[in-house]
Design an enzyme around this catalytic site. Structure first.
Site, PDB file in Angstrom:
ATOM      1  N   GLU A 192       0.745  -1.156  -0.114  1.00 11.13           N
ATOM      2  CA  GLU A 192      -0.081   0.038  -0.109  1.00 11.13           C
ATOM      3  C   GLU A 192       0.639   1.286  -0.144  1.00 11.13           C
ATOM      4  OE1 GLU A 192      -2.774  -0.260   3.139  1.00 11.13           O
ATOM      5  OE2 GLU A 192      -3.938  -2.086   2.492  1.00 11.13           O
ATOM      6  N   GLU A 211      -5.009  -8.582   0.806  1.00 13.69           N
ATOM      7  CA  GLU A 211      -5.650  -8.072   2.252  1.00 13.69           C
ATOM      8  C   GLU A 211      -7.367  -8.221   1.750  1.00 13.69           C
ATOM      9  OE1 GLU A 211      -4.299  -4.803   4.314  1.00 13.69           O
ATOM     10  OE2 GLU A 211      -2.207  -5.524   3.949  1.00 13.69           O
TER      11      GLU A 211
HETATM   12  O1  IFM Z   1      -4.338  -2.800   9.355  1.00 16.04           O
HETATM   13  C1  IFM Z   1      -3.972  -2.451   8.009  1.00 16.04           C
HETATM   14  C2  IFM Z   1      -2.883  -2.918   7.140  1.00 16.04           C
HETATM   15  O2  IFM Z   1      -1.583  -2.602   7.941  1.00 16.04           O
HETATM   16  C3  IFM Z   1      -2.825  -2.566   5.732  1.00 16.04           C
HETATM   17  N1  IFM Z   1      -4.172  -2.475   5.088  1.00 16.04           N
HETATM   18  C4  IFM Z   1      -5.156  -2.053   5.904  1.00 16.04           C
HETATM   19  C5  IFM Z   1      -5.415  -2.772   7.338  1.00 16.04           C
HETATM   20  C6  IFM Z   1      -6.511  -2.269   7.922  1.00 16.04           C
HETATM   21  O3  IFM Z   1      -6.751  -0.905   8.201  1.00 16.04           O
END
Ligand code: IFM
Length: 485
Positions: A180, A386
Site C-alpha cells: 500500500e 488483504e
Molecule cells: O491494518 C491495515 C494494514 O496494515 C494495511 N491494510 C489495511 C489494514 C486495515 O486497516
C-alpha cells in the site's frame, strides 16, 4: 458505474457451495510493526512508527507497538495456530530496522535469524510463506535523512531487499516489494495521520515517486537474488472509485481520485509512464522534476503477480469552490488532505452496513475491481493480499468469540472473488486480514481485525468462530455460507 447502481444481483442460491481452483492460496496476513513487539531486541532500532506512536496525540490512547502481540517470541504458537486451522499460506512483513537498523550497510544476523526461524517453522508446518519487504516501518535514521521524499531512500530500499533475498530467497517463493504505497506516501506525508506524520503535499508526491522507484530497483534486486521460480509482486490498495452521480463533474472527481489513488502506481509500474492527467491535476504543486530520465523505465519491470488489498469502495463527488464538504468523509480528523490535486473532491460513505472502522461493506466493489484490473492487465495473475473487517469482538462467558458479522463479510467477499474467477479473472489466492488482532496504526489496539482474538493484557490467543469457518473453507476449497455446514 455510479454509487447508486450495483452490479447485477447474484442469482445463485446463497447456500450453494462455490468451488475454488485446487491450487488457490488460502492465507492470512499480518505486518511486522503490528504484531512483533520486541521493539528493542536483537539490535532493532526505531522505525518511523516507533517514533510516531511514542509522540503524544498521534495514536489512540498512546498505544505503541513496543509489545504488540509479542509475535517475536510467540511465533511458534502462531504458526501452530495456522497449521491447526489448515491455512496453506501466510503473508508477513519483514521489519527493515530489525534487519538493517540504520537503513544502510550489512544486515544484522539476529534480525535475519528471526525471519529464518519463522520461515522454517512455517515450512515445517506446511504453510507457504509470502514475504512483504515494506509494510511502513522505515528506519528512523532514513527518515531523519529525508525519508521517502528523497531519492536515496529508494536506493537504500533495494539494498535492504537484496540482503533479505540473499538470506531467505531459498525458502520463500512469493515476494512483495511494497504494501500500500498510497498509505506510505499520502497518509504518511500528506494528511499526516500515519508515520512520519508530515503534512506536505509536495513531499507526498515526491514520496510516491520514490516509492515507485524503490519498487522498480527492488524488483531488479530480487530478480538477481531469487531462484528462477521466485515470484515478485506488489500489494496496492487500489481504490474502487465510484462517482456519486453520473454528472460530468462527479465523473471528473472520480477520474482525479483514480489518477492519484491508482494510476500513480499502475502507470509507471505496469505501463511505463505516469498518467498525463495526474501531472495536470498537480501542476500547481510541482513540476515533477524529481522524476529523472530513465526512472519510469526502471520502475516498469515485469511482475509475476499483482496483489490487491480491498476493504471498501471510494465514493466521490465534485465540490464547487467554497462549498462545504460532507462531515463524515472517512478521512479521520486530519485537516490536511491525503489527495494532492483533488481539493474539490468530496468523499462519501455509502449507506448500509459498516464495520467497526465505519467502512461500508460492499463486496460488489471487489468484484468490479478484479474485473476492471484484469481487463487492463489480462496477462498478470491477481492475488487478494488483504481483505477483512474490524468488529467489536468480545470473549463470551464460555470463553469463545462469536463473530458472525466477520464471517458474513468474508463470505460475501469470497463470493465476489469466486464470481470474478468464474467470469474469467485469474485470481490465485486470498489472504484474510488479519491472522491476529493487532496494532491498527493510529487506532492502536482499539480495532480488532483478527481471525484470532488476542487478549491485549494476557496476550492469550483464541480463534474466533469466523476463523473456524474460514479454515473449513480453506481446507476444502468450497465456499459455503457460514452456519450452513
Ligand atoms: O491494518 C491495515 C494494514 O496494515 C494495511 N491494510 C489495511 C489494514 C486495515 O486497516
Amino acid at each position: 458505474m455510479t454509487a447508486s447502481e450495483t452490479t447485477a444481483p447474484e442469482t445463485r442460491p446463497r447456500t450453494a457451495a462455490r468451488t475454488f481452483p485446487p491450487d488457490f492460496l488460502w492465507g492470512t496476513a499480518t505486518a511486522a510493526y503490528q504484531i512483533e513487539g520486541a521493539a528493542r531486541e536483537g539490535g532493532r532500532t526505531p522505525s518511523i512508527w516507533d517514533t510516531f506512536s511514542h509522540t503524544p496525540g498521534k495514536v489512540f490512547e498512546g498505544h505503541t507497538g513496543d509489545v504488540a502481540v509479542d509475535h517475536y517470541h510467540r511465533y511458534p504458537e502462531d504458526v501452530r495456530l495456522m497449521s491447526e486451522l489448515g491455512l496453506g499460506a501466510y503473508r508477513f512483513s519483514v521489519s527493515w530496522p530489525r534487519v538493517q537498523p540504520t537503513g544502510r550497510g550489512p544486515a544484522v544476523q539476529k534480525g535475519l535469524d528471526f525471519y529464518r526461524r519463522l520461515v522454517d517453522e512455517l515450512l515445517a508446518a506446511g504453510v507457504a510463506p509470502a514475504l512483504t519487504l515494506y509494510h511502513w516501518d522505515l528506519p528512523q535514521e532514513l527518515e531523519d535523512a529525508g525519508g521517502w521524499p528523497e531519492r536515496a531512500t529508494a536506493e537504500r530500499f533495494a539494498e535492504y531487499a537484496g540482503l533479505v533475498a540473499d538470506a531467505l530467497g531459498d525458502r520463500v517463493k512469493l515476494w512483495t516489494t511494497l504494501n500500500e504505497p498510497w498509505c506510505s506516501a499520502f497518509l504518511g506525508y500528506g494528511s499526516g495521520v500515519h508515520a512520519p506524520g508530515r503534512t506536505d503535499p509536495v513531499a507526498a508526491l515526491r514520496a510516491a515517486h520514490h516509492l515507485n522507484l524503490g519498487h522498480g530497483l527492488t524488483v531488479q534486486a530480487l530478480r538477481a537474488a531469487l531462484p528462477g521460480d521466485g515470484l515478485v509482486a506488489v500489494s496496492l490498495n487500489l481504490h474502487e472509485v465510484r462517482p456519486l452521480t453520473p454528472s460530468a463533474e462527479d465523473l471528473d472527481a472520480a477520474r482525479r481520485i483514480d489518477a492519484v489513488g491508482n494510476r500513480i502506481w499502475l502507470g509507471p509500474m505496469l505501463e511505463g509512464a505516469y498518467p498525463q492527467d495526474l501531472f495536470v491535476d498537480t501542476a500547481h504543486l510541482t513540476d515533477w522534476s524529481f522524476v529523472h530520465d530513465g526512472d519510469t523505465a526502471t520502475i516498469h519491470r515485469p511482475l509475476d503477480r499483482l496483489a490487491l488489498n480491498y476493504y471498501t469502495p471510494t465514493v466521490v463527488s465534485h465540490v464547487p469552490k467554497g462549498a462545504q464538504k460532507p462531515q463524515d468523509d472517512g478521512h479521520g480528523s486530519s485537516e490536511h488532505s491525503p489527495w494532492p490535486g483533488a481539493d474539490q473532491v468530496a468523499f462519501h460513505r455509502a449507506p448500509g452496513d459498516r464495520t467497526a472502522m465505519g467502512w461500508p461493506v460492499d463486496p460488489s466493489a471487489l468484484y468490479d475491481l478484479l474485473i476492471r484490473t484484469a481487463a487492463r492487465y489480462p496477462a498478470l495473475p491477481l492475488v487478494v493480499s488483504e481483505n477483512g473487517a474490524a468488529y467489536e469482538d468480545e470473549i463470551g462467558p464460555d470463553g469463545t468469540v462469536h463473530d458472525p458479522e466477520r464471517a458474513a463479510y468474508i463470505h460475501a467477499h469470497l463470493d465476489a472473488v469466486h464470481r470474478a474467477i468464474a467470469d474469467g479473472v485469474d485470481v490465485r489466492g486470498y489472504f484474510l486480514w488479519s491472522l491476529l488482532d493487532n496494532f491498527e496504526w493510529a487506532y492502536g489496539y482499539a480495532k480488532r481485525f483478527g481471525a484470532v482474538h488476542v487478549d491485549h493484557d494476557t496476550l492469550q490467543r483464541t480463534p474466533k468462530s469466523s476463523a473456524l469457518w474460514y479454515a473449513a473453507v480453506a481446507r476444502t476449497g468450497e465456499l459455503h455460507a457460514p452456519g450452513s455446514a
